[in-house]
Design an enzyme around this catalytic site. Structure first.
Site, PDB file in Angstrom:
ATOM      1  CE  LYS A  92      -4.173  -2.185   0.326  1.00  0.00           C
ATOM      2  NZ  LYS A  92      -4.989  -1.854  -1.431  1.00  0.00           N
ATOM      3  CD  GLU A 114      -9.812   3.699   1.006  1.00  0.00           C
ATOM      4  OE1 GLU A 114      -9.346   2.649   0.137  1.00  0.00           O
ATOM      5  OE2 GLU A 114      -9.799   4.655   0.509  1.00  0.00           O
ATOM      6  CB  SER A 380      -0.379  -8.274  -1.083  1.00  0.00           C
ATOM      7  OG  SER A 380      -0.780  -8.856  -0.524  1.00  0.00           O
TER       8      SER A 380
END
Length: 396
Positions: A92, A114, A380
């Site tokens: 991210k 969010e 991830s």
């Protein structure tokens, strides 16, 4: 159409999916972003700062690790793209670094976001602290409970974490709250969307920031295997930013299989699932036309996954197009099987994965491949945030 040609058009569509379906009050925000993001991203000073922060702050390039014991068990050459080793513990941060630089160049003073699993929220809070900008993160009340460590990380970093108490109190509802807040604060606020969802230009912009993943993979595979292309790339998909990044430079390489792994929850047909490509129909969700789970009269069906990051009723429009065109192969993994795969990776390779990522590893049991195949699995995120869920599951 050649199913291997994946490209966004000038209106933000991938085939029939994408676009910007937004209320009039959001139009100025989106137009400002659409008119400026490409020129800003192409500028030399943006690239220099983005590349420097990815290298010196995020810790890129992340390793491409040959998983010897996993390879022996599954009978193929399996590499792991170690996004879990990024600063903040997941992919991210690649996107939030890009968007915070972009927001500053657009003279924004305040950031909203969010988050589901909390990793995007942590990554947003991190870059806001780095740049000295005010940060508010919206998170479903249910997700706040199951991802407590990430909530506290965001607060330590100086972010205001606001619970979303509507609907299922998960990612969809957090996104609704963030969009409402953006409508009410259009001038000084930038919304850092965390996945390849939302109105154009967000899906393509986020995918481009995450494309550093597959760009590095090509270089690393050339060093390790003497070729840039693997035979398969496997990644989990909720909204789908990690998968978009891992697939990006292989979209139009027809010899590379793209395997997208969704959350089947308690079973695809159980009523407690997030397997959008099986259960979804075309519709509008959070500003774009995509595939989403909905009732006959168009009401969004509440999703379920043991992983907060995959607990979303739709997928990004690029993934909807990958499915619709046949370019991508989609499989669905149940909660129990994802947890088993997470424990297996921990025992075989000494790596505890995020439960989102664990879904991708179980796909090895559900797809066919050859013993000569080179497979890259996008790892991830790391499992620190999920220890409480692993402990509650307890079957280890």
């Amino acid at each position: 159409m050649d199913k291997a040609i994946i490209k966004v058009d000038e209106n933000g569509f991938y085939g029939q999916f994408g676009g910007a379906y937004i209320p009039e009050m959001l139009y100025p925000n989106i137009e400002e972003l659409r008119e400026n993001y490409e020129s800003i991203m192409a500028s030399g000073d943006f690239r220099e700062e983005f590349d420097r922060l990815l290298r010196d702050y995020v810790g890129r390039p992340t390793p491409l690790y040959f998983a010897n014991r996993l390879s022996e068990k599954y009978g193929a050459k399996i590499y792991l793209k170690r996004e879990d080793l990024c600063h903040t513990g997941a992919h991210k941060i690649n996107n939030t670094v890009g968007q915070i630089i972009l927001a500053r160049k657009l003279n924004k003073k305040r950031i909203i976001a969010e988050t589901g699993a909390g990793q995007h929220g942590v990554a947003t809070a991190t870059v806001c602290a780095l740049m000295g900008m005010e940060c508010t993160v919206y998170m479903g009340a249910v997700d706040m409970e199951r991802q407590k460590p990430n909530v506290e990380r965001m607060r330590i970093l100086g972010a205001n974490v606001v619970p979303a108490n509507s609907g299922s109190k998960t990612l969809k509802d957090a996104t609704n709250e963030a969009m409402r807040q953006w409508i009410n604060n259009p001038v000084d606020t930038h919304y850092i969307i965390g996945s390849v969802v939302g109105p154009h230009p967000y899906p393509e912009m986020v995918a481009r920031f995450q494309s550093v993943i597959s760009a590095e993979m090509k270089v690393q595979l050339m060093e390790k295997e003497g070729r840039e292309n693997p035979d398969l790339v496997i990644a989990c998909v909720g909204g789908g930013s990690n998968a978009a990044g891992a697939f990006y430079h292989y979209y139009n390489q027809a010899d590379v299989r793209l395997i997208a792994v969704e959350a089947a929850g308690l079973g695809v047909l159980s009523g407690k699932s997030a397997a959008t490509t099986v259960l979804g129909k075309p519709g509008i969700l959070h500003g774009s036309r995509t595939l989403l789970m909905q009732t006959a009269d168009g009401q969004v069906v509440e999703p379920h996954s043991i992983s907060a990051g995959l607990d979303y009723p739709g997928i990004g429009p690029v993934h909807a197009h990958l499915f619709d065109s046949g370019r991508g192969e989609f499989v669905a993994v149940e909660d129990e099987h994802a947890m088993q795969a997470g424990i297996e990776l921990s025992r075989l390779e000494g790596i505890i994965p995020a439960i989102e990522s664990a879904h991708a590893f179980h796909a090895l049991k559900q797809i066919k491949y050859r013993s000569s195949d080179v497979i890259v699995i996008n790892l991830s995120g790391r499992g620190d945030k999920d220890l409480e869920t692993y402990i509650k599951w307890g079957n280890y």
